[in-house]
Design a protein around this motif. Structure first.
Motif, mmCIF file in Angstrom:
data_model
loop_
_atom_site.group_PDB
_atom_site.id
_atom_site.type_symbol
_atom_site.label_atom_id
_atom_site.label_comp_id
_atom_site.label_asym_id
_atom_site.label_seq_id
_atom_site.Cartn_x
_atom_site.Cartn_y
_atom_site.Cartn_z
ATOM 1 N N TYR A 9 0.823 -1.161 0.086
ATOM 2 C CA TYR A 9 0.012 0.103 0.117
ATOM 3 C C TYR A 9 0.797 1.343 0.020
ATOM 4 N N SER A 10 2.001 1.019 -0.110
ATOM 5 C CA SER A 10 2.908 2.297 -0.172
ATOM 6 C C SER A 10 2.691 3.335 -1.502
ATOM 7 N N THR A 11 2.510 4.410 -1.184
ATOM 8 C CA THR A 11 2.159 5.458 -2.211
ATOM 9 C C THR A 11 3.284 6.374 -2.594
ATOM 10 N N PHE A 12 4.544 6.452 -2.025
ATOM 11 C CA PHE A 12 5.676 7.394 -2.357
ATOM 12 C C PHE A 12 6.907 6.593 -2.156
ATOM 13 N N ALA A 13 7.768 7.039 -3.289
ATOM 14 C CA ALA A 13 9.088 6.451 -3.266
ATOM 15 C C ALA A 13 9.670 6.832 -2.167
ATOM 16 N N SER A 14 9.641 7.656 -1.530
ATOM 17 C CA SER A 14 10.539 7.842 -0.412
ATOM 18 C C SER A 14 9.770 8.968 0.795
ATOM 19 N N VAL A 83 -7.027 13.031 0.928
ATOM 20 C CA VAL A 83 -5.590 13.003 1.654
ATOM 21 C C VAL A 83 -5.475 11.559 2.025
ATOM 22 N N ILE A 84 -6.227 10.744 2.620
ATOM 23 C CA ILE A 84 -6.109 9.238 2.894
ATOM 24 C C ILE A 84 -7.192 8.640 2.491
ATOM 25 N N SER A 85 -6.892 7.240 2.308
ATOM 26 C CA SER A 85 -8.009 6.291 2.043
ATOM 27 C C SER A 85 -7.926 5.093 3.152
ATOM 28 N N THR A 86 -8.938 4.528 3.331
ATOM 29 C CA THR A 86 -8.871 3.446 4.386
ATOM 30 C C THR A 86 -9.256 2.194 3.886
ATOM 31 N N HIS A 87 -8.608 0.942 4.217
ATOM 32 C CA HIS A 87 -8.816 -0.324 3.684
ATOM 33 C C HIS A 87 -8.991 -1.283 4.938
ATOM 34 N N ALA A 88 -10.338 -1.646 5.069
ATOM 35 C CA ALA A 88 -10.590 -2.526 6.184
ATOM 36 C C ALA A 88 -9.873 -3.883 5.852
ATOM 37 N N THR A 89 -9.634 -4.403 7.193
ATOM 38 C CA THR A 89 -8.949 -5.748 7.372
ATOM 39 C C THR A 89 -9.945 -6.785 8.017
ATOM 40 N N ILE A 102 -5.849 -0.422 7.321
ATOM 41 C CA ILE A 102 -4.841 -0.130 6.660
ATOM 42 C C ILE A 102 -5.236 1.438 6.186
ATOM 43 N N ILE A 103 -4.234 2.608 6.700
ATOM 44 C CA ILE A 103 -4.477 3.790 6.195
ATOM 45 C C ILE A 103 -3.449 4.275 5.262
ATOM 46 N N GLN A 104 -3.937 4.672 4.186
ATOM 47 C CA GLN A 104 -2.891 4.962 2.808
ATOM 48 C C GLN A 104 -2.993 6.464 2.762
ATOM 49 N N ILE A 105 -1.963 7.053 2.819
ATOM 50 C CA ILE A 105 -1.870 8.690 2.539
ATOM 51 C C ILE A 105 -1.681 8.880 1.039
ATOM 52 N N LEU A 106 -2.655 9.501 0.507
ATOM 53 C CA LEU A 106 -2.498 9.675 -0.890
ATOM 54 C C LEU A 106 -1.520 10.942 -1.353
#
Length: 276
Positions: A9-14, A83-89, A102-106
């Motif tokens: 779920y990584s959204t950034f290179a660094s 700004v974020i998206s959430t994914h249920a587990t 899981i919280i994903q920063i966009l």
């Protein structure tokens, strides 16, 4: 769910790209201060996996001293602003409940990329003020040591007022500010200061010794840090009692040091007197 799944779920290179995107999100959205604090905390959690983290709402609420419903509203604001998206587990925790989402920063989208292009063309005076506040918060997070944010207490007005109103206690602002980590209100923090005084008085009366907080401030600060670190990783049912015991041991140690210093000084004077 192993934490390694967060890599998917990584959204950034660094981390640099992550921080740059957070700055832009804060600049271009009229978030209130609480929402910004929640975003900053999520950012700290998400640095290891470049934009992805898993954290319970209760944990966020406890760290920032806000309610779970407030955290939920902040999440809603952040999702609405993309700004974020959430994914249920479906993972179950040890108590049988659901695991943390899981919280994903966009990544930040420029106005040309945003589906709401043109919605923010009108700027009134209140928006200008909010943007000024956003600039301040961007400076804050840009200068923030991200490695320590997870262990940092977010200072609200009652913490500041508490520290300022206790400037004559014999304790430094640093020690008083750290003491607020053990409290959720100024009243609770005041009770802890009272407990510290009672503990000092009890030891002083029992050992027939003079103890001054000014002389022990550094030792008290390090004791608070040690107790807090233990509290975070251990199952301590009553942290106040644990803190009282730690402070009592500290004060007894201080008395023992005073006795040892006095004994050494007396022996040296005796040796000088008799030319030993």
């Amino acid at each position: 769910m192993g934490l390694e799944i967060l890599k998917k779920y990584s959204t950034f290179a660094s981390k640099t790209d992550l921080m740059d995107s957070i700055e832009r999100h804060i600049k271009h959205n009229n978030f209130n201060s609480t929402t910004i604090h929640v975003l900053q905390y999520l950012t700290a959690c998400a640095t290891r996996y470049d934009g992805a983290c898993t954290v319970l709402r209760q944990s966020v609420a406890d760290k920032l001293n806000i309610s779970i419903s407030t955290v939920a509203r902040c999440y809603m604001n952040l999702r609405a602003a993309e700004v974020i998206s959430t994914h249920a587990t479906r993972r179950k925790n040890t108590r049988g409940g659901s695991g943390a989402n899981i919280i994903q920063i966009l990544p930040f989208k420029t106005p040309d990329e945003s589906p709401h292009k043109g919605d923010n063309n009108r700027i009134n005076s209140s928006t200008a003020t909010d943007n000024a506040d956003a600039e301040t918060n961007v400076t804050y997070i840009n200068n923030l040591n991200i490695n320590t944010l997870l262990d940092t207490h977010t200072t609200a007005s009652w913490q500041q007022n508490f520290v300022l109103s206790r400037e004559n206690t014999g304790l430094t602002e640093k020690t008083l500010d750290f003491l607020t980590l053990f409290a959720k209100s100024a009243k609770e923090a005041g009770n802890l200061v009272g407990m510290l005084y009672r503990c000092k008085k009890e030891v002083a009366n029992k050992r027939n010794a003079l103890l001054l907080l000014e002389d022990m401030d550094s030792a008290i600060y390090h004791t608070l840090r040690r107790v807090y670190a233990t509290y975070k990783v251990s199952n301590i049912r009553n942290v106040t009692n644990y803190l009282y015991t730690a402070l009592s041991n500290l004060f007894h140690e201080q008395v023992n040091k005073k006795i040892e210093i006095a004994r050494t000084t007396h022996v040296q004077r005796f040796a000088q007197l008799f030319n030993i």
